[in-house]
Design an enzyme around this catalytic site. Structure first.
Site, PDB file in Angstrom:
ATOM      1  N   GLU A   1      10.467 -14.124 -23.190  1.00  0.00           N
ATOM      2  CA  GLU A   1       9.695 -13.035 -23.241  1.00  0.00           C
ATOM      3  C   GLU A   1      10.068 -11.499 -23.104  1.00  0.00           C
ATOM      4  O   GLU A   1       9.570 -10.526 -23.610  1.00  0.00           O
ATOM      5  CB  GLU A   1       8.690 -13.242 -22.338  1.00  0.00           C
ATOM      6  CG  GLU A   1       8.870 -13.498 -20.813  1.00  0.00           C
ATOM      7  CD  GLU A   1       7.772 -13.502 -19.963  1.00  0.00           C
ATOM      8  OE1 GLU A   1       6.608 -13.144 -20.106  1.00  0.00           O
ATOM      9  OE2 GLU A   1       8.141 -14.308 -18.893  1.00  0.00           O
TER      10      GLU A   1
ATOM     11  N   ARG B   1       2.422   2.010  -7.854  1.00  0.00           N
ATOM     12  CA  ARG B   1       2.531   0.701  -7.021  1.00  0.00           C
ATOM     13  C   ARG B   1       1.718  -0.154  -7.061  1.00  0.00           C
ATOM     14  O   ARG B   1       1.777  -1.209  -6.885  1.00  0.00           O
ATOM     15  CB  ARG B   1       2.540   1.366  -5.540  1.00  0.00           C
ATOM     16  CG  ARG B   1       3.860   2.155  -5.197  1.00  0.00           C
ATOM     17  CD  ARG B   1       3.613   2.715  -3.696  1.00  0.00           C
ATOM     18  NE  ARG B   1       3.661   1.851  -2.727  1.00  0.00           N
ATOM     19  CZ  ARG B   1       4.558   1.748  -1.955  1.00  0.00           C
ATOM     20  NH1 ARG B   1       5.661   2.705  -1.954  1.00  0.00           N
ATOM     21  NH2 ARG B   1       4.445   0.814  -0.871  1.00  0.00           N
TER      22      ARG B   1
ATOM     23  N   GLU C   1      10.965 -22.555 -16.961  1.00  0.00           N
ATOM     24  CA  GLU C   1      10.455 -21.015 -16.474  1.00  0.00           C
ATOM     25  C   GLU C   1      11.652 -20.143 -16.950  1.00  0.00           C
ATOM     26  O   GLU C   1      11.430 -19.035 -17.585  1.00  0.00           O
ATOM     27  CB  GLU C   1      10.345 -20.838 -15.085  1.00  0.00           C
ATOM     28  CG  GLU C   1      10.279 -19.674 -14.570  1.00  0.00           C
ATOM     29  CD  GLU C   1       8.930 -18.905 -15.079  1.00  0.00           C
ATOM     30  OE1 GLU C   1       8.392 -19.186 -15.666  1.00  0.00           O
ATOM     31  OE2 GLU C   1       9.181 -17.451 -14.560  1.00  0.00           O
TER      32      GLU C   1
ATOM     33  N   HIS D   1      17.471 -37.710 -26.869  1.00  0.00           N
ATOM     34  CA  HIS D   1      16.129 -38.240 -28.032  1.00  0.00           C
ATOM     35  C   HIS D   1      15.967 -37.284 -28.677  1.00  0.00           C
ATOM     36  O   HIS D   1      14.747 -36.793 -29.405  1.00  0.00           O
ATOM     37  CB  HIS D   1      14.950 -38.389 -26.830  1.00  0.00           C
ATOM     38  CG  HIS D   1      15.263 -39.566 -25.827  1.00  0.00           C
ATOM     39  ND1 HIS D   1      15.393 -40.838 -25.994  1.00  0.00           N
ATOM     40  CD2 HIS D   1      15.359 -39.351 -24.652  1.00  0.00           C
ATOM     41  CE1 HIS D   1      15.578 -41.756 -25.276  1.00  0.00           C
ATOM     42  NE2 HIS D   1      15.788 -40.774 -24.052  1.00  0.00           N
TER      43      HIS D   1
ATOM     44  N   ASN E   1      -0.016   0.294   6.083  1.00  0.00           N
ATOM     45  CA  ASN E   1       0.970  -0.515   5.066  1.00  0.00           C
ATOM     46  C   ASN E   1       1.656  -1.809   5.544  1.00  0.00           C
ATOM     47  O   ASN E   1       2.348  -1.628   6.403  1.00  0.00           O
ATOM     48  CB  ASN E   1       1.784   0.435   4.346  1.00  0.00           C
ATOM     49  CG  ASN E   1       2.780  -0.374   3.114  1.00  0.00           C
ATOM     50  OD1 ASN E   1       2.175  -1.254   2.747  1.00  0.00           O
ATOM     51  ND2 ASN E   1       4.095   0.149   2.932  1.00  0.00           N
ATOM     52  N   GLY E   2       1.413  -2.899   5.179  1.00  0.00           N
ATOM     53  CA  GLY E   2       1.798  -4.178   5.836  1.00  0.00           C
ATOM     54  C   GLY E   2       0.850  -5.243   5.978  1.00  0.00           C
ATOM     55  O   GLY E   2      -0.488  -4.976   5.679  1.00  0.00           O
TER      56      GLY E   2
ATOM     57  N   TRP F   1      -3.352  -1.846  -1.560  1.00  0.00           N
ATOM     58  CA  TRP F   1      -3.243  -3.290  -2.176  1.00  0.00           C
ATOM     59  C   TRP F   1      -3.816  -4.185  -1.492  1.00  0.00           C
ATOM     60  O   TRP F   1      -3.108  -4.732  -0.380  1.00  0.00           O
ATOM     61  CB  TRP F   1      -1.884  -3.355  -2.861  1.00  0.00           C
ATOM     62  CG  TRP F   1      -1.393  -4.746  -3.168  1.00  0.00           C
ATOM     63  CD1 TRP F   1      -1.037  -5.979  -2.341  1.00  0.00           C
ATOM     64  CD2 TRP F   1      -1.608  -5.080  -4.712  1.00  0.00           C
ATOM     65  NE1 TRP F   1      -0.809  -6.931  -3.275  1.00  0.00           N
ATOM     66  CE2 TRP F   1      -1.255  -6.510  -4.602  1.00  0.00           C
ATOM     67  CE3 TRP F   1      -1.954  -4.459  -5.631  1.00  0.00           C
ATOM     68  CZ2 TRP F   1      -1.131  -7.340  -5.787  1.00  0.00           C
ATOM     69  CZ3 TRP F   1      -1.836  -5.108  -7.046  1.00  0.00           C
ATOM     70  CH2 TRP F   1      -1.610  -6.447  -6.939  1.00  0.00           C
TER      71      TRP F   1
ATOM     72  N   CYS G   1       0.963  -1.262   0.023  1.00  0.00           N
ATOM     73  CA  CYS G   1      -0.101  -0.018  -0.005  1.00  0.00           C
ATOM     74  C   CYS G   1       0.749   1.305  -0.034  1.00  0.00           C
ATOM     75  O   CYS G   1       2.038   1.204   0.251  1.00  0.00           O
ATOM     76  CB  CYS G   1      -0.971  -0.010   1.316  1.00  0.00           C
ATOM     77  SG  CYS G   1      -1.835  -1.475   1.378  1.00  0.00           S
TER      78      CYS G   1
ATOM     79  N   LYS H   1       0.000  -7.933 -19.359  1.00  0.00           N
ATOM     80  CA  LYS H   1       0.404  -8.328 -17.705  1.00  0.00           C
ATOM     81  C   LYS H   1      -0.753  -9.369 -17.383  1.00  0.00           C
ATOM     82  O   LYS H   1      -0.296 -10.459 -16.859  1.00  0.00           O
ATOM     83  CB  LYS H   1       0.273  -7.164 -16.822  1.00  0.00           C
ATOM     84  CG  LYS H   1       0.856  -7.644 -15.459  1.00  0.00           C
ATOM     85  CD  LYS H   1       2.258  -8.232 -15.367  1.00  0.00           C
ATOM     86  CE  LYS H   1       2.493  -9.015 -13.963  1.00  0.00           C
ATOM     87  NZ  LYS H   1       3.561  -9.728 -13.960  1.00  0.00           N
TER      88      LYS H   1
ATOM     89  N   LYS I   1      11.449 -16.927 -19.645  1.00  0.00           N
ATOM     90  CA  LYS I   1      12.208 -15.424 -19.321  1.00  0.00           C
ATOM     91  C   LYS I   1      12.750 -14.978 -20.585  1.00  0.00           C
ATOM     92  O   LYS I   1      12.588 -13.696 -20.716  1.00  0.00           O
ATOM     93  CB  LYS I   1      12.780 -15.499 -18.034  1.00  0.00           C
ATOM     94  CG  LYS I   1      12.046 -15.715 -16.818  1.00  0.00           C
ATOM     95  CD  LYS I   1      10.981 -14.405 -16.349  1.00  0.00           C
ATOM     96  CE  LYS I   1       9.931 -14.345 -15.840  1.00  0.00           C
ATOM     97  NZ  LYS I   1       8.810 -15.363 -16.240  1.00  0.00           N
TER      98      LYS I   1
HETATM   99  C1  AGP Z   1       5.120 -14.939 -17.333  1.00  0.00           C
HETATM  100  O1  AGP Z   1       6.316 -14.156 -17.078  1.00  0.00           O
HETATM  101  C2  AGP Z   1       3.980 -14.086 -17.841  1.00  0.00           C
HETATM  102  N1  AGP Z   1       3.786 -12.817 -17.362  1.00  0.00           N
HETATM  103  C3  AGP Z   1       2.720 -14.967 -18.423  1.00  0.00           C
HETATM  104  O2  AGP Z   1       3.053 -16.433 -18.742  1.00  0.00           O
HETATM  105  C4  AGP Z   1       1.823 -15.170 -16.902  1.00  0.00           C
HETATM  106  O3  AGP Z   1       2.493 -15.811 -16.197  1.00  0.00           O
HETATM  107  C5  AGP Z   1       0.603 -15.761 -17.420  1.00  0.00           C
HETATM  108  O4  AGP Z   1      -0.072 -14.953 -18.475  1.00  0.00           O
HETATM  109  C6  AGP Z   1      -0.356 -16.220 -16.507  1.00  0.00           C
HETATM  110  O5  AGP Z   1      -0.846 -14.951 -15.853  1.00  0.00           O
HETATM  111  P1  AGP Z   1      -1.508 -15.005 -14.435  1.00  0.00           P
HETATM  112  O6  AGP Z   1      -0.681 -15.555 -13.389  1.00  0.00           O
HETATM  113  O7  AGP Z   1      -1.805 -13.502 -14.156  1.00  0.00           O
HETATM  114  O8  AGP Z   1      -2.827 -16.141 -14.516  1.00  0.00           O
END
Ligand code: AGP
Length: 610
Positions: free
Chosen positions: A490, A27, A483, A506, A100-101, A74, A2, A605, A487
């Site tokens: 993307e 934020r 993962e 394989h 905040n916390g 938040w 927050c 996002k 990264k």
């Molecule tokens: C990963 O870095 C991406 N931001 C993307 O794969 C994300 O994890 C995916 O779209 C799922 O989003 P969510 O966790 O908000 O459901």
């Protein structure tokens, strides 16, 4: 988490409060509010769900108010509603607070105060603070704020107004940032310098365990034990833009570095190493017998959340002896899945709004399965529709690439596995205690791994011009290979594939030559020697290996082109630490390639469309 700001001046403060909140909007928040004390009128409190701009309409109501506090929320406890927004008032109307916390012992305190007849109006942990201060005052405490603060557990940055002391703003710091701004004949307090930079660059940073009493004549700071403390003023040289990123060049790097604190917030009030237990209150409606007799357990999500689910499969299988299937939500929703009564679906989603994950959850429920969520955004659609679940408390994640959200998702699954392993009688108290103690130390190990950022940038420089890369891992670190590859894809726009290391022979080994960098997760566990053999196979074909290895493992280093050391942790918890170098490798490669790191091309996002 927050944002908070307070102002005491010889002029109306309403506009300054709202301007400060607007500088805290970056934020991430879901609601906002302010309170001022108007001359002789007591409090004027205005709060709304949604944007700070909605509060502009109430500025006339704040006229005459020369002392006030304000907040962007938040949500952590209680969904985003007008009632749950801050400021919170004590029910005798004497105190107003913004927080905040996370108050870890809020439930115990709320129960106690309700026994004294205190009536709560919100579902938040923060309201407990206002009610507890008033309770101490009613009981005749000479310093009710300090008496109340001594009974709080958890993290709290607080700003408090007392209608009976209308010329005093009180600031309390424990585990959440708080600073005092020194203006021209006026003073400010805030969780973040961005809120007050328009008015002053002269600030005092108060420390954890301190209370500051601020009047128009200045301020005094004391410890919670009432010992006076003096802090020298500092000058802020940052510009607002860099403050929002905590001085880091990108939100993503800030959020990578925030992971130790994000994890501590995720554990707060839940991980109990001393008792060797975990208590995830949000899943209490899942009856013990239901978990003991659980049929199919399906974990679903998208992207990084799906990778967290894959780590969860290993954790729940190993610690709770549960058979787990992990499904892409976008696949599960269109199949004709065998899901029904007696089964459980866990939907993982940082945003809680991903369309495919929401659809998969609805499909599972339609077929009679129980559902729970693991989300970061409180009150999000998936969290609300699941009805039960666990909030990861990672705080707002601004960068599109998921980092602290992922680590807190995995940590939540680890806590779940411990809780259910104990419940199902397959995890001994000794082992649970040992795991809980190790889990509690992970934030420190992550902080140590984050300290390798400069080393990793140098490695990234050697590979930033590559067009392809392979990421290899085994066992519980196979999802970490996936993962790490995601990264790099993307944010650095480099094609990368994650593979189980044993799968190389394989097919993928045909790709190996001096142009193909291979990132290998080779930390200590029972199959570490197999991984070393895989590294030999790659080197024999002139492949370049970047190894993530356990500190001191020189054999791995001798066979790799580059090595990134991480602290030794129990192998079952190693994904939490091993992912850090991969986050940083992708980040630095993207920075070297001049990519738009916080907002990568083509990505959002939260993918709220199919
Ligand atoms: C990963 O870095 C991406 N931001 C993307 O794969 C994300 O994890 C995916 O779209 C799922 O989003 P969510 O966790 O908000 O459901």
């Amino acid at each position: 988490m927050c944002g908070i700001i307070g102002v005491i001046a010889r002029r109306d403060v309403g506009a300054t409060l709202l301007e400060g909140l607007k500088n805290l909007e970056y934020r991430g928040y879901d609601s906002a509010g302010f309170a001022v004390i108007r001359d002789g009128d007591g409090f004027v409190v205005r709060k709304e769900v949604g944007r700070v701009g909605q509060l502009d309409q109430y500025l006339p109501d704040a006229a005459g108010g020369k002392i006030g506090i304000a907040h962007t929320r938040w949500a952590t406890h209680g969904p985003p509603t007008q009632i749950n927004a801050h400021p919170h008032l004590s029910n005798d109307g004497r105190f107003a607070i913004v927080h905040n916390g996370i108050i870890e012992n809020y439930a115990v305190l709320r129960e106690l105060l309700e026994k004294y007849g205190v009536r709560f109006v919100s579902q938040t942990d923060s309201e407990v603070v206002a009610q507890l201060i008033a309770h101490e005052a009613r009981n005749g405490a000479a310093d009710p704020i300090r008496e109340a603060v001594l009974r709080l557990e958890g993290t709290f940055g607080l700003l408090i107004l007392d209608r009976e002391n209308p010329n005093r703003l009180v600031a309390v710091r424990q585990g959440s940032p708080l600073l005092i701004g020194i203006g021209e004949g006026e003073y400010y307090a805030a969780s973040d310098a961005a809120a007050i930079l328009a008015h002053t660059r002269q600030v005092i940073y108060i420390d954890d365990g301190e209370i500051a009493e601020i009047t128009l004549d200045g301020f005094q700071t004391h410890t919670f034990a009432n010992e006076p403390v003096v802090h020298a003023p500092s000058r802020i040289d940052w510009e607002i833009e860099s403050i929002e990123k905590g001085g880091y060049p990108h939100f993503m790097l800030k959020e990578i570095m925030e992971q130790p604190q994000a994890l501590r917030n995720c554990f707060a009030g839940r991980l109990r190493p001393v008792e060797g237990t975990v208590r995830l209150g949000g899943i209490a409606p899942l009856e013990d017998d239901f978990i003991r007799r659980l049929g199919r357990l399906v974990i679903t999500g998208c992207g990084t959340a799906w990778h967290a689910g894959l780590v969860g499969e290993y954790l729940l299988e190993e610690l709770a002896r549960l058979s787990v299937e992990v499904e892409y939500a976008s696949e599960l929703r269109y199949r004709n899945p065998i899901l029904g009564y007696g089964d459980l679906l866990i939907a993982i989603s940082q945003s809680g709004e991903t369309a495919d994950t929401l659809a998969a959850l609805r499909e599972a429920r339609l077929r009679g399965a129980r559902v729970m969520g693991i989300c970061n955004v409180v009150g999000s659609t998936i969290a609300r529709e699941a009805g039960i679940g666990v909030y990861t408390h990672a705080g707002p994640e601004i960068g599109v690439a998921s980092t602290k959200a992922f680590v807190t998702q995995v940590a939540t699954l680890a806590m779940l596995a411990i809780q259910w392993g104990r419940l199902r009688g397959v995890l001994s108290h000794v082992d649970a205690t040992r795991l809980a103690e190790s889990l509690e130390q992970i934030p420190n190990h992550i902080a140590h791994a984050c300290g390798q950022s400069d080393t990793i940038r140098a490695i990234a420089e050697a590979y930033a011009d590559t067009s392809n890369a392979l990421y290899l891992g085994r066992g519980i670190n196979f999802p970490i290979a996936l993962e790490g590859a995601l990264k790099l894809k993307e944010i650095a726009y480099i094609h990368a594939e994650g593979y189980p290391a044993a799968e190389m022979k394989h097919g993928p080994i045909a790709l190996i030559d001096e142009r193909m960098p291979v990132v290998v997760i080779a930390t200590e566990d029972k199959i570490r020697d197999k991984i070393l053999s895989n590294i030999h196979e790659i080197r024999a074909r002139k492949g370049r290996v970047v190894a993530v290895a356990t500190e001191g493992d020189t054999a791995i280093a001798e066979n790799a082109s580059h090595v990134i050391y991480v602290p030794r942790v129990p192998p079952i918890l190693s994904p939490l630490v091993n992912v850090i170098p991969l986050q940083l490798l992708a980040y630095h490669a993207a920075a070297i390639r001049g990519c738009e790191i916080d907002k990568p091309r083509n990505l959002a996002k939260s993918v709220t469309v199919e």
